[in-house]
Design a protein around this motif. Structure first.
Motif, PDB file in Angstrom:
ATOM      1  N   ALA A 235       0.815  -1.218   0.000  1.00  0.00           N
ATOM      2  CA  ALA A 235       0.000   0.000   0.000  1.00  0.00           C
ATOM      3  C   ALA A 235       0.846   1.265   0.000  1.00  0.00           C
ATOM      4  CB  ALA A 235      -0.942  -0.011   1.203  1.00  0.00           C
ATOM      5  N   SER A 236       1.939   1.263   0.741  1.00  0.00           N
ATOM      6  CA  SER A 236       2.739   2.484   0.862  1.00  0.00           C
ATOM      7  C   SER A 236       3.387   2.891  -0.445  1.00  0.00           C
ATOM      8  CB  SER A 236       3.825   2.301   1.928  1.00  0.00           C
ATOM      9  OG  SER A 236       4.778   1.327   1.510  1.00  0.00           O
ATOM     10  N   ARG A 237       3.537   1.923  -1.369  1.00  0.00           N
ATOM     11  CA  ARG A 237       4.202   2.201  -2.644  1.00  0.00           C
ATOM     12  C   ARG A 237       3.222   2.540  -3.760  1.00  0.00           C
ATOM     13  NH1 ARG A 237       8.340  -3.021  -2.504  1.00  0.00           N
ATOM     14  NH2 ARG A 237       9.359  -2.523  -0.516  1.00  0.00           N
ATOM     15  N   ALA A 238       1.951   2.554  -3.455  1.00  0.00           N
ATOM     16  CA  ALA A 238       0.945   2.831  -4.482  1.00  0.00           C
ATOM     17  C   ALA A 238       1.181   4.210  -5.087  1.00  0.00           C
ATOM     18  CB  ALA A 238      -0.459   2.756  -3.886  1.00  0.00           C
ATOM     19  N   ILE A 239       0.937   4.308  -6.394  1.00  0.00           N
ATOM     20  CA  ILE A 239       1.143   5.578  -7.087  1.00  0.00           C
ATOM     21  C   ILE A 239       0.281   6.662  -6.446  1.00  0.00           C
ATOM     22  CG2 ILE A 239       0.879   6.802  -9.281  1.00  0.00           C
ATOM     23  CD1 ILE A 239       1.359   4.118 -10.693  1.00  0.00           C
ATOM     24  N   GLY A 240       0.890   7.803  -6.206  1.00  0.00           N
ATOM     25  CA  GLY A 240       0.192   8.916  -5.573  1.00  0.00           C
ATOM     26  C   GLY A 240       0.348   8.880  -4.067  1.00  0.00           C
ATOM     27  N   TYR A 241       0.104   7.746  -3.451  1.00  0.00           N
ATOM     28  CA  TYR A 241       0.270   7.611  -2.008  1.00  0.00           C
ATOM     29  C   TYR A 241       1.738   7.778  -1.630  1.00  0.00           C
ATOM     30  CZ  TYR A 241      -4.577   6.136  -1.802  1.00  0.00           C
ATOM     31  OH  TYR A 241      -5.951   6.126  -1.894  1.00  0.00           O
ATOM     32  N   ALA A 242       2.624   7.215  -2.425  1.00  0.00           N
ATOM     33  CA  ALA A 242       4.060   7.368  -2.167  1.00  0.00           C
ATOM     34  C   ALA A 242       4.480   8.825  -2.342  1.00  0.00           C
ATOM     35  CB  ALA A 242       4.853   6.466  -3.106  1.00  0.00           C
ATOM     36  N   GLN A 243       3.976   9.474  -3.392  1.00  0.00           N
ATOM     37  CA  GLN A 243       4.365  10.867  -3.645  1.00  0.00           C
ATOM     38  C   GLN A 243       3.794  11.813  -2.576  1.00  0.00           C
ATOM     39  OE1 GLN A 243       3.400   8.706  -6.280  1.00  0.00           O
ATOM     40  NE2 GLN A 243       5.614   8.507  -6.578  1.00  0.00           N
ATOM     41  N   ILE A 244       2.592  11.544  -2.110  1.00  0.00           N
ATOM     42  CA  ILE A 244       2.020  12.394  -1.063  1.00  0.00           C
ATOM     43  C   ILE A 244       2.773  12.211   0.249  1.00  0.00           C
ATOM     44  CG2 ILE A 244      -0.039  12.800   0.356  1.00  0.00           C
ATOM     45  CD1 ILE A 244      -1.722  12.304  -2.138  1.00  0.00           C
ATOM     46  N   GLN A 245       3.230  11.007   0.527  1.00  0.00           N
ATOM     47  CA  GLN A 245       4.067  10.813   1.714  1.00  0.00           C
ATOM     48  C   GLN A 245       5.336  11.654   1.620  1.00  0.00           C
ATOM     49  OE1 GLN A 245       4.235   6.568   3.368  1.00  0.00           O
ATOM     50  NE2 GLN A 245       3.284   6.249   1.360  1.00  0.00           N
ATOM     51  N   GLN A 246       5.924  11.733   0.426  1.00  0.00           N
ATOM     52  CA  GLN A 246       7.103  12.580   0.239  1.00  0.00           C
ATOM     53  C   GLN A 246       6.751  14.054   0.420  1.00  0.00           C
ATOM     54  OE1 GLN A 246       8.149  10.624  -3.691  1.00  0.00           O
ATOM     55  NE2 GLN A 246      10.210  10.883  -2.852  1.00  0.00           N
ATOM     56  N   TYR A 247       5.573  14.429  -0.063  1.00  0.00           N
ATOM     57  CA  TYR A 247       5.106  15.812   0.100  1.00  0.00           C
ATOM     58  C   TYR A 247       4.936  16.154   1.581  1.00  0.00           C
ATOM     59  CZ  TYR A 247       1.505  19.475   0.406  1.00  0.00           C
ATOM     60  OH  TYR A 247       0.771  20.583   0.745  1.00  0.00           O
ATOM     61  N   LEU A 248       4.325  15.253   2.332  1.00  0.00           N
ATOM     62  CA  LEU A 248       4.106  15.499   3.753  1.00  0.00           C
ATOM     63  C   LEU A 248       5.416  15.525   4.530  1.00  0.00           C
ATOM     64  CD1 LEU A 248       0.927  13.291   4.326  1.00  0.00           C
ATOM     65  CD2 LEU A 248       1.050  15.792   4.271  1.00  0.00           C
ATOM     66  N   ALA A 249       6.412  14.800   4.018  1.00  0.00           N
ATOM     67  CA  ALA A 249       7.723  14.776   4.673  1.00  0.00           C
ATOM     68  C   ALA A 249       8.590  15.963   4.265  1.00  0.00           C
ATOM     69  CB  ALA A 249       8.438  13.477   4.353  1.00  0.00           C
ATOM     70  N   GLY A 250       8.074  16.815   3.372  1.00  0.00           N
ATOM     71  CA  GLY A 250       8.825  17.962   2.919  1.00  0.00           C
ATOM     72  C   GLY A 250       9.852  17.660   1.847  1.00  0.00           C
ATOM     73  N   GLU A 251       9.760  16.465   1.263  1.00  0.00           N
ATOM     74  CA  GLU A 251      10.720  16.071   0.230  1.00  0.00           C
ATOM     75  C   GLU A 251      10.300  16.528  -1.159  1.00  0.00           C
ATOM     76  OE1 GLU A 251      10.965  11.860   0.651  1.00  0.00           O
ATOM     77  OE2 GLU A 251      11.653  11.954   2.745  1.00  0.00           O
ATOM     78  N   LEU A 252       9.009  16.803  -1.345  1.00  0.00           N
ATOM     79  CA  LEU A 252       8.479  17.315  -2.603  1.00  0.00           C
ATOM     80  C   LEU A 252       7.511  18.441  -2.292  1.00  0.00           C
ATOM     81  CD1 LEU A 252       7.495  14.010  -4.503  1.00  0.00           C
ATOM     82  CD2 LEU A 252       9.473  15.446  -4.982  1.00  0.00           C
ATOM     83  N   ASP A 253       7.436  19.448  -3.184  1.00  0.00           N
ATOM     84  CA  ASP A 253       6.373  20.427  -3.015  1.00  0.00           C
ATOM     85  C   ASP A 253       5.118  19.916  -3.719  1.00  0.00           C
ATOM     86  OD1 ASP A 253       6.527  21.037  -5.781  1.00  0.00           O
ATOM     87  OD2 ASP A 253       7.853  22.748  -5.441  1.00  0.00           O
TER      88      ASP A 253
END
Length: 308
Positions: A235-253
């Motif tokens: 589940a954590s690697r699902a498309i979009g879910y992985a990118q939003i986790q990066q967004y919440l971690a401050g790794e992506l805007d």
């Protein structure tokens, strides 16, 4: 013909082609119940990002194999195969038509075709996963050397299938290609596919991603993180879910997270289309116009024309 002898129906195709609407229309016309074959819709709480139909939009039609896993659990095609076949048998006992819908190609085939799935070994799997993560291209070249037939069907970007192929070879001593399906159904089945012109599909995907963010996808991921999403291997690697986790971690805007999600979804759609196009049994319906009534009419014509 009675419903107990009428063929099962599968509806395949890339993401954002309109499969869910077609499934609902066919179920209404044919007295069917729907079996989910989208592996990400197995997960409770993964609703917005998987385009899961809310219960109040399912038109009273029974759906099976949705919301069956916690985000910490790993989807397993062997388990799904058993569950899907049990659901098909159950639907038939009630005089209904089983309609399978989803874009996870292996899961569709597992439900309807003669396929066997070798077991797994957690230690072997973990070691191979680390090797592939460190050198995906090198591991794919190794797969080409030991099982060229399998490597020809698995792209270097498909890490999960590279891992599985190498694991099966190590555990069984047989080529992974020997396990690949050969399009032999276990019972009469009608295979339908929805296709959309690539340019239009790309526009739909971009629009869908933006709409999902506007409708609370980020908040959905926040809630799932509290329930252990980051610990889930699938589940954590699902498309979009992985990118939003990066967004919440401050790794992506926000813009980068949305753009990466759109790009990954387009790439995934191409892989889906490639997988399904290999199946000569699929009757393709052009859904470019987005006319759900016309798609349903074409599908009903195909069902009527197909010999059981």
């Amino acid at each position: 013909m009675s419903t107990t002898t009428q063929p099962t129906i599968t509806i395949a195709g890339a993401t954002a082609t309109g499969k869910s609407d077609l499934a609902l229309n066919l179920a209404e016309h044919l007295g069917g119940e729907i079996i989910n074959t989208d592996s990400m819709q197995f997960y409770r709480g993964m609703d917005i990002g998987t385009a899961k139909l809310p219960i109040d939009e399912r038109r009273g039609i029974t759906h099976h194999l949705i919301d069956i896993l916690d985000v910490r659990e790993e989807a397993n095609v062997q388990t799904f195969q058993r569950q899907a076949r049990e659901a098909i048998a159950d639907i038939r006992t009630r005089g209904k038509r089983p309609i399978l819908v989803g874009g996870s190609g292996l899961y569709v085939r597992a439900a309807t075709d003669r396929m066997e799935f070798p077991g797994t070994d957690p230690d072997v799997r973990a070691r191979i996963e680390s090797e592939v993560e460190a050198d995906r291209w090198g591991r794919h070249r190794h797969l080409q050397e030991i099982d060229p037939a399998a490597a020809a069907k698995i792209t270097p970007n498909d890490s999960r299938r590279i891992v599985r192929a190498l694991e099966v070879i190590e555990l069984t001593g047989r080529p992974f290609s020997a396990q690949l399906p050969d399009y032999q159904a276990i019972a009469p089945t009608i295979h339908l596919g929805l296709s959309v012109e690539r340019k239009i599909l790309h526009e739909r995907i971009a629009s869908r991603v933006e709409t999902m963010w506007e409708h609370g996808w980020v908040d959905e991921v926040r809630r799932l993180l509290e329930r252990g999403l980051a610990e889930g291997r699938t589940a954590s690697r699902a498309i979009g879910y992985a990118q939003i986790q990066q967004y919440l971690a401050g790794e992506l805007d926000r813009d980068d997270a949305q753009e990466q999600t759109t790009i990954r979804t387009r790439q995934f759609a191409r892989r889906q289309d490639t997988w399904f196009r290999r199946d000569p049994r699929i009757v393709w319906i052009d859904g470019t116009a987005g006319d759900h009534a016309a798609n349903a009419a074409s599908a009903l014509d195909a069902v009527a024309d197909t010999k059981s």
